[in-house]
Design an enzyme around this catalytic site. Structure first.
Site, PDB file in Angstrom:
ATOM      1  N   LYS A 165      29.212  29.534  46.177  1.00  0.00           N
ATOM      2  CA  LYS A 165      29.046  30.951  45.833  1.00  0.00           C
ATOM      3  C   LYS A 165      30.274  31.772  46.177  1.00  0.00           C
ATOM      4  O   LYS A 165      30.594  32.742  45.490  1.00  0.00           O
ATOM      5  CB  LYS A 165      27.816  31.514  46.563  1.00  0.00           C
ATOM      6  CG  LYS A 165      27.444  32.934  46.156  1.00  0.00           C
ATOM      7  CD  LYS A 165      27.045  33.011  44.699  1.00  0.00           C
ATOM      8  CE  LYS A 165      26.660  34.424  44.309  1.00  0.00           C
ATOM      9  NZ  LYS A 165      26.360  34.530  42.873  1.00  0.00           N
ATOM     10  N   SER A 185      50.013  32.240  25.659  1.00  0.00           N
ATOM     11  CA  SER A 185      48.696  32.146  26.273  1.00  0.00           C
ATOM     12  C   SER A 185      47.645  32.870  25.416  1.00  0.00           C
ATOM     13  O   SER A 185      47.454  32.535  24.256  1.00  0.00           O
ATOM     14  CB  SER A 185      48.750  32.723  27.694  1.00  0.00           C
ATOM     15  OG  SER A 185      47.586  32.391  28.413  1.00  0.00           O
TER      16      SER A 185
END
Length: 346
Positions: free
Chosen positions: A212, A160
């Site tokens: 949000k 990764s």
């Protein structure tokens, strides 16, 4: 007998009153003891930190063979102060975070600016971590390799973000059993809204847009959230893929094969051109010498993190406390087992 029975409630009340006073007294003593104990350790911590800083400064003045670097207030590291050529060793161990990447970047920059450093061994053993810190290391190595060779040596795992960071190196050398890959991005969260309902807790959230509070654990994860965050992850993954392709010159078929986030062992990574060669650390060092156009391989010196005396003391204290707690639990368990067996025997 009647007189004794009549006086019993009065005596009992006095006893209860005295018990209450004693409980209050001992509770007050307990609180004061805990407060003094905390204040003692806070004072001891600041004293140890002060002594540690003084010892570090004193060590610097006494040891001309080593110099000390600062990592943006995070910590320090030692580097050799030599008049001869050497290879600088910079390690990347464990999960990549903002703090750990800052240390790595500072070491890389210090090696680049040292005229006696002929090249850098980037010694990696990491499962990855945060995206931006990984990109910071990637960008730093990409810039430095234009001046000095940077060879990554995969000790065990470069997955990764760790592979992302390493992909801009001049070369990547890995052991046969090392793990390479996991090209992709992941985001985790959880939902506790059902638990809150069970506890009859009603969270109140004020927001300026529907997305949000995406990934908020206080409400169910809906399809709009999923689509929005999946697009965000895909955009981040494309940055990862494009950077690896640009530096490693890997084919589209390779990147498509690795697109599901899989990991591969060293030999398969070599076939896919994710690495340049299989080998040991000595082989990686010889590659640095070749890239630097040197006949002999210079010595390797790692830039070691400085661990303060206060950190060592804290670790030792935590270790000893854990041991004492384990012993206490074991003793309590043994005693309860013995009591249980004795009761059964009776």
């Amino acid at each position: 007998m009647n007189i004794q029975h009549e006086n019993l409630p009065e005596n009992s009340g006095k006893v209860n009153y005295l018990k209450g006073k004693l409980k209050t007294f001992f509770a007050t003593i307990g609180v004061l003891s805990v407060t003094l104990f905390i204040l003692f350790f806070v004072g001891l911590f600041f004293l140890i930190s002060s002594v540690s800083t003084s010892i570090k400064s004193f060590s610097t003045s006494l040891n001309p063979a080593a110099s000390f670097g600062k990592t943006n207030g995070i910590g320090g590291f030692t580097k050799p102060h030599l008049n001869s050529q050497y290879i600088a060793g910079v390690t990347l161990n464990g999960e990549i975070s903002a703090d750990s990447s800052a240390v790595v970047v500072e070491k890389l920059e210090a090696a680049k600016n040292d005229k006696n450093v002929v090249g850098i061994l980037f010694d990696v053993n990491s499962p990855g971590g945060s995206v931006v810190p990984s990109q910071e290391i990637y960008d730093t190595i990409k810039k430095i390799k234009q001046v000095k060779p940077v060879v990554t040596y995969v000790r065990d795992i470069a997955a990764s973000g760790a592979y992302y960071s390493s992909s801009s190196s001049s070369k990547i050398i890995a052991n046969r059993g090392s793990i390479i890959g996991s090209i992709g991005v992941i985001m985790n969260s959880f939902e506790v809204d059902k638990l809150l309902q069970f506890l009859k807790i009603n969270p109140v959230v004020l927001k300026t847009g529907a997305l949000k509070d995406s990934l908020s654990p206080f409400r169910p994860f809906n399809e709009k959230d999923k689509q929005y965050l999946q697009e965000l992850l895909e955009e981040t993954r494309l940055q990862f893929v494009e950077d690896v392709k640009a530096e490693r010159k890997t084919s589209d078929s390779t990147m498509k094969y690795m697109a599901d986030g899989r990991i591969v062992l060293g030999p398969q990574a070599l076939n896919l051109k994710l690495i340049d060669a299989l080998g040991t650390k000595d082989f990686a060092l010889s590659e640095i010498a070749n890239l630097a156009k040197l006949k002999n391989t210079p010595p390797l010196y790692y830039y070691e993190d400085i661990q303060s005396f206060s950190d060592l003391f804290t670790q030792k204290l935590a270790s000893q406390t854990a041991v004492l707690m384990q012993q206490s639990i074991t003793n309590l368990f043994s005693q309860s087992t013995e009591k249980s067996n004795s009761i059964k025997a009776k």
